[in-house]
Design a protein around this motif. Structure first.
Motif, PDB file in Angstrom:
ATOM      1  N   LEU A  39       1.005  -1.160  -0.078  1.00 11.72           N
ATOM      2  CA  LEU A  39      -0.070   0.006  -0.043  1.00 11.72           C
ATOM      3  C   LEU A  39       1.037   1.223  -0.152  1.00 11.72           C
ATOM      4  O   LEU A  39       1.903   1.330   0.915  1.00 11.72           O
ATOM      5  CB  LEU A  39      -0.931   0.044   1.166  1.00 11.72           C
ATOM      6  CG  LEU A  39      -1.796   1.233   1.345  1.00 11.72           C
ATOM      7  CD1 LEU A  39      -2.786   1.817   0.412  1.00 11.72           C
ATOM      8  CD2 LEU A  39      -2.389   1.191   2.736  1.00 11.72           C
ATOM      9  N   ILE A  40       0.770   2.166  -1.067  1.00 11.10           N
ATOM     10  CA  ILE A  40       1.294   3.511  -1.087  1.00 11.10           C
ATOM     11  C   ILE A  40       0.394   4.426  -0.750  1.00 11.10           C
ATOM     12  O   ILE A  40      -0.671   4.554  -1.570  1.00 11.10           O
ATOM     13  CB  ILE A  40       2.064   3.612  -2.618  1.00 11.10           C
ATOM     14  CG1 ILE A  40       2.846   2.282  -3.076  1.00 11.10           C
ATOM     15  CG2 ILE A  40       2.639   5.108  -2.791  1.00 11.10           C
ATOM     16  CD1 ILE A  40       3.336   2.532  -4.534  1.00 11.10           C
ATOM     17  N   VAL A  41       0.707   5.387   0.165  1.00 15.38           N
ATOM     18  CA  VAL A  41       0.228   6.475   0.657  1.00 15.38           C
ATOM     19  C   VAL A  41       0.751   7.765   0.386  1.00 15.38           C
ATOM     20  O   VAL A  41       1.687   7.897   1.087  1.00 15.38           O
ATOM     21  CB  VAL A  41      -0.362   6.224   2.266  1.00 15.38           C
ATOM     22  CG1 VAL A  41      -1.284   7.390   2.591  1.00 15.38           C
ATOM     23  CG2 VAL A  41      -1.189   4.928   2.399  1.00 15.38           C
ATOM     24  N   ASP A  42       0.629   8.404  -0.523  1.00 11.88           N
ATOM     25  CA  ASP A  42       1.170   9.706  -0.918  1.00 11.88           C
ATOM     26  C   ASP A  42       0.300  10.467  -1.570  1.00 11.88           C
ATOM     27  O   ASP A  42      -0.349  10.117  -2.652  1.00 11.88           O
ATOM     28  CB  ASP A  42       2.405   9.416  -1.703  1.00 11.88           C
ATOM     29  CG  ASP A  42       3.601  10.508  -1.478  1.00 11.88           C
ATOM     30  OD1 ASP A  42       3.230  11.750  -1.671  1.00 11.88           O
ATOM     31  OD2 ASP A  42       4.716  10.492  -1.157  1.00 11.88           O
ATOM     32  N   ASP A  43       0.334  12.028  -1.463  1.00 17.94           N
ATOM     33  CA  ASP A  43      -0.542  12.873  -2.127  1.00 17.94           C
ATOM     34  C   ASP A  43       0.144  13.185  -3.454  1.00 17.94           C
ATOM     35  O   ASP A  43      -0.503  14.006  -4.139  1.00 17.94           O
ATOM     36  CB  ASP A  43      -1.270  13.869  -1.231  1.00 17.94           C
ATOM     37  CG  ASP A  43       0.256  14.876  -0.811  1.00 17.94           C
ATOM     38  OD1 ASP A  43       1.208  14.399  -0.607  1.00 17.94           O
ATOM     39  OD2 ASP A  43      -0.202  15.924   0.039  1.00 17.94           O
ATOM     40  N   ASN A  44       1.472  13.036  -3.536  1.00 16.41           N
ATOM     41  CA  ASN A  44       2.375  13.582  -4.654  1.00 16.41           C
ATOM     42  C   ASN A  44       2.471  12.380  -5.731  1.00 16.41           C
ATOM     43  O   ASN A  44       2.990  11.309  -5.356  1.00 16.41           O
ATOM     44  CB  ASN A  44       3.560  13.792  -4.155  1.00 16.41           C
ATOM     45  CG  ASN A  44       4.718  14.625  -5.250  1.00 16.41           C
ATOM     46  OD1 ASN A  44       4.994  14.015  -6.296  1.00 16.41           O
ATOM     47  ND2 ASN A  44       4.912  15.942  -5.001  1.00 16.41           N
ATOM     48  N   ASP A  45       1.902  12.731  -6.764  1.00 15.52           N
ATOM     49  CA  ASP A  45       1.828  11.673  -8.043  1.00 15.52           C
ATOM     50  C   ASP A  45       3.171  11.389  -8.408  1.00 15.52           C
ATOM     51  O   ASP A  45       3.464  10.118  -8.797  1.00 15.52           O
ATOM     52  CB  ASP A  45       0.953  12.481  -9.246  1.00 15.52           C
ATOM     53  CG  ASP A  45      -0.396  12.543  -8.882  1.00 15.52           C
ATOM     54  OD1 ASP A  45      -1.043  11.825  -8.112  1.00 15.52           O
ATOM     55  OD2 ASP A  45      -1.152  13.355  -9.750  1.00 15.52           O
ATOM     56  N   ARG A  46       4.050  11.981  -8.266  1.00 13.41           N
ATOM     57  CA  ARG A  46       5.562  11.834  -8.905  1.00 13.41           C
ATOM     58  C   ARG A  46       6.115  10.832  -8.017  1.00 13.41           C
ATOM     59  O   ARG A  46       6.690   9.746  -8.401  1.00 13.41           O
ATOM     60  CB  ARG A  46       6.244  12.970  -9.181  1.00 13.41           C
ATOM     61  CG  ARG A  46       7.714  12.861  -9.446  1.00 13.41           C
ATOM     62  CD  ARG A  46       8.465  14.279  -9.736  1.00 13.41           C
ATOM     63  NE  ARG A  46       9.822  13.913 -10.209  1.00 13.41           N
ATOM     64  CZ  ARG A  46      10.457  14.769 -10.751  1.00 13.41           C
ATOM     65  NH1 ARG A  46      10.054  16.094 -10.622  1.00 13.41           N
ATOM     66  NH2 ARG A  46      11.673  14.620 -11.531  1.00 13.41           N
ATOM     67  N   TYR A  47       6.107  11.104  -6.625  1.00 21.35           N
ATOM     68  CA  TYR A  47       6.412  10.037  -5.642  1.00 21.35           C
ATOM     69  C   TYR A  47       5.794   8.800  -5.598  1.00 21.35           C
ATOM     70  O   TYR A  47       6.438   7.619  -5.812  1.00 21.35           O
ATOM     71  CB  TYR A  47       6.832  10.747  -4.368  1.00 21.35           C
ATOM     72  CG  TYR A  47       7.519  12.047  -4.259  1.00 21.35           C
ATOM     73  CD1 TYR A  47       9.064  11.929  -4.618  1.00 21.35           C
ATOM     74  CD2 TYR A  47       6.946  12.942  -3.469  1.00 21.35           C
ATOM     75  CE1 TYR A  47       9.638  13.231  -4.525  1.00 21.35           C
ATOM     76  CE2 TYR A  47       7.913  14.103  -3.426  1.00 21.35           C
ATOM     77  CZ  TYR A  47       9.182  14.190  -3.578  1.00 21.35           C
ATOM     78  OH  TYR A  47       9.858  15.312  -3.430  1.00 21.35           O
ATOM     79  N   ALA A  48       4.647   8.842  -5.629  1.00 26.10           N
ATOM     80  CA  ALA A  48       3.810   7.691  -5.750  1.00 26.10           C
ATOM     81  C   ALA A  48       4.099   6.894  -6.978  1.00 26.10           C
ATOM     82  O   ALA A  48       4.032   5.551  -6.762  1.00 26.10           O
ATOM     83  CB  ALA A  48       2.396   8.039  -5.596  1.00 26.10           C
ATOM     84  N   ASN A  49       4.059   7.501  -8.313  1.00 26.92           N
ATOM     85  CA  ASN A  49       4.184   6.657  -9.226  1.00 26.92           C
ATOM     86  C   ASN A  49       5.594   6.258  -9.356  1.00 26.92           C
ATOM     87  O   ASN A  49       5.781   4.857 -10.059  1.00 26.92           O
ATOM     88  CB  ASN A  49       4.310   7.685 -10.400  1.00 26.92           C
ATOM     89  CG  ASN A  49       2.679   8.156 -10.594  1.00 26.92           C
ATOM     90  OD1 ASN A  49       1.701   7.491 -10.451  1.00 26.92           O
ATOM     91  ND2 ASN A  49       2.259   9.202 -11.569  1.00 26.92           N
TER      92      ASN A  49
END
Length: 133
Positions: free
Chosen positions: A5-15
């Motif tokens: 599970l990845i929890v991050d509001d920043n698309d770049r980091y999450a991607n």
């Protein structure tokens, strides 16, 4: 099969995290904030690993989400990815404090992550290991 599970509001980091796990053939789900992360965790408490940012809805919402998950008895691997780890002196302190606060196993600094590189930094719980896999 492992699942993250990845929890991050920043698309770049999450991607970048998703791409990394995809390259290891590890499926992942993503939440865009701590509230959604807790909902997904509640629906599936069997994630093998949870990777979270610290700052999302509030300055420390990711930390409090991780603490709730830790206090629930979660037995998987907890990881925080944060820009704060790129500040001198923060990582050594966090290596000990966050193991007590939220059972943290690994830290991922975000400066390398921004470029697509996932660097695993162990906490006091995982000293001596070079990666969680």
């Amino acid at each position: 099969m492992k699942r993250v599970l990845i929890v991050d509001d920043n698309d770049r980091y999450a991607n970048n995290l998703k791409s990394y796990f995809d390259s290891l053939n590890i499926p992942s789900d993503r939440a865009v904030d701590a509230k959604e992360g807790l909902i997904l965790f509640t629906k599936n408490p069997n994630y093998d690993m949870i990777v979270s940012d610290v700052t999302m809805e509030t300055q420390t919402s990711g930390l409090w989400m991780m603490r709730k998950i830790y206090k629930s008895g979660y037995k998987g691997t907890l990881v925080i990815a944060s820009t704060g780890f790129d500040v001198i002196g923060v990582m050594p302190f966090s290596s000990y404090f966050l193991t007590w606060f939220c059972g943290l196993h690994w830290m991922i600094p975000k400066v390398p992550l921004k470029q697509g590189a996932v660097e695993w930094v162990p906490t006091a719980l995982t000293k001596g290991k070079i990666s969680p896999f």
